[in-house]
Scaffold this active site. Structure first.
Site, PDB file in Angstrom:
ATOM      1  N   PRO A 254      -6.886  43.653  18.276  1.00  0.00           N
ATOM      2  CA  PRO A 254      -8.310  43.206  17.715  1.00  0.00           C
ATOM      3  C   PRO A 254      -8.643  43.985  16.506  1.00  0.00           C
ATOM      4  O   PRO A 254      -8.659  45.143  16.696  1.00  0.00           O
ATOM      5  CB  PRO A 254      -8.897  43.330  18.910  1.00  0.00           C
ATOM      6  N   GLU A 255      -9.173  43.348  15.546  1.00  0.00           N
ATOM      7  CA  GLU A 255      -9.787  44.105  14.315  1.00  0.00           C
ATOM      8  C   GLU A 255     -10.956  43.240  13.926  1.00  0.00           C
ATOM      9  O   GLU A 255     -11.131  42.390  14.759  1.00  0.00           O
ATOM     10  CB  GLU A 255      -8.797  44.125  13.277  1.00  0.00           C
TER      11      GLU A 255
ATOM     12  N   LYS B 147     -16.236  46.049  15.261  1.00  0.00           N
ATOM     13  CA  LYS B 147     -15.206  45.635  16.309  1.00  0.00           C
ATOM     14  C   LYS B 147     -15.947  45.380  17.659  1.00  0.00           C
ATOM     15  O   LYS B 147     -15.400  45.391  18.857  1.00  0.00           O
ATOM     16  CB  LYS B 147     -14.155  46.655  16.470  1.00  0.00           C
TER      17      LYS B 147
ATOM     18  N   ASN C 170      -5.698  48.951  12.304  1.00  0.00           N
ATOM     19  CA  ASN C 170      -4.404  49.496  11.920  1.00  0.00           C
ATOM     20  C   ASN C 170      -3.742  48.602  10.861  1.00  0.00           C
ATOM     21  O   ASN C 170      -2.873  49.074  10.153  1.00  0.00           O
ATOM     22  CB  ASN C 170      -3.645  49.992  12.884  1.00  0.00           C
TER      23      ASN C 170
ATOM     24  N   ARG D   2      -1.347  56.818  15.101  1.00  0.00           N
ATOM     25  CA  ARG D   2      -1.149  55.393  15.026  1.00  0.00           C
ATOM     26  C   ARG D   2      -0.065  55.083  14.040  1.00  0.00           C
ATOM     27  O   ARG D   2       0.043  55.503  12.944  1.00  0.00           O
ATOM     28  CB  ARG D   2      -2.395  54.452  14.747  1.00  0.00           C
TER      29      ARG D   2
END
Length: 263
Positions: free
Chosen positions: A2-3, A51, A165, A248
């Site tokens: 989710p972004e 977010k 990311n 990440r």
């Protein structure tokens, strides 16, 4: 993952299902708010903020949730079987007479006064998909720490809210610099905010992200380590980026992107 675009899409679905309706079922399965009774309250709106999701209720209350890496909200019709995951992963349930919204694997579930929403989201920078979007302010915040790596600066929600990311790696590719390049050394940094906003707006109505314009290969670099670059043919690379506590996976092209890299 989710972004900002996923959260925007999720908020719109929740708003369409719940706004203007009274809750007939409400269950927050986190210790701090397990005894909270929200039944009978009307859902005023569901608003995305970066977010974060803000579900505003009558009586001046807001349910604040965050999806982080693998959280999700699912909406079901009355009587429909829930399919978002096993029951022990459910963290929140909001139901009306006709629909039920179920939150799975939500790492943040918090009730707060609507007047106090800034306590949860006041630190965020301009929202890439929000009415407060300000490209100039986002650029100024990025430039405030010129020694910081571009990848980390883009992920910092205090600079601009909504990038995760995936978009971090894709934006660095489009800017032709590695994610480890110091912000002060990025030649086209002024393009970054507008480009980020354009990518998220292009994908806010679907859960399938496309940055390349191609359906067969939707992303330039993210998740494509060891495959050929769509632009130059070089073998794409992957490495961890972060402070050691939240590293990440990061992807880049050694042929198209200039700047420092782990190897």
């Amino acid at each position: 993952m989710p972004e900002g675009d996923t959260v925007f899409h999720t908020a719109r679905r929740l708003h369409a299902a719940l706004a203007g309706q009274r809750l007939t079922t409400a269950d927050l399965r986190v210790p701090r708010f397990a005894t909270a009774d929200l039944t009978g309250r009307e859902v005023h709106d569901v608003t995305p903020r970066g977010k974060h999701l803000l579900t505003r209720l009558s009586g001046g209350l807001t349910l604040h949730t965050h999806l982080r890496m693998d959280g999700a909200w699912r909406v079901y019709e009355a009587g429909e079987r829930w399919r978002g995951g096993p029951g022990h992963q459910i963290r929140a349930i909001l139901g009306t007479e006709s629909r039920t919204a179920v939150g799975y694997r939500l790492p943040v579930v918090e009730l707060l006064r609507t007047a106090d929403e800034d306590r949860a989201v006041g630190h965020l920078g301009p929202d890439l998909l929000g009415p407060d979007w300000d490209a100039d302010l986002a650029l100024a915040r990025l430039r405030a720490a010129p020694e910081r790596s571009l990848g980390e600066a883009l992920l910092d929600q205090r600079n601009l809210a909504g990038i995760g990311n995936v978009y971090k790696s894709e934006l660095c590719f489009l800017l032709r610099v590695t994610p480890w390049t110091p912000v002060g050394d990025v030649p086209a940094l002024e393009r970054a905010p507008a480009l980020a906003a354009r990518l998220l707006h292009a994908n806010r109505d679907t859960f399938r992200r496309v940055t390349t314009g191609r359906r067969d290969t939707p992303l330039y670099v993210y998740g494509r380590a060891h495959r050929p670059c769509l632009r130059c043919g070089a073998t794409l690379r992957e490495a961890e980026q972060g402070d050691g506590t939240r590293a990440r996976p990061t992807y880049w092209c050694p042929g198209c992107q200039e700047g420092p890299a782990p190897y």
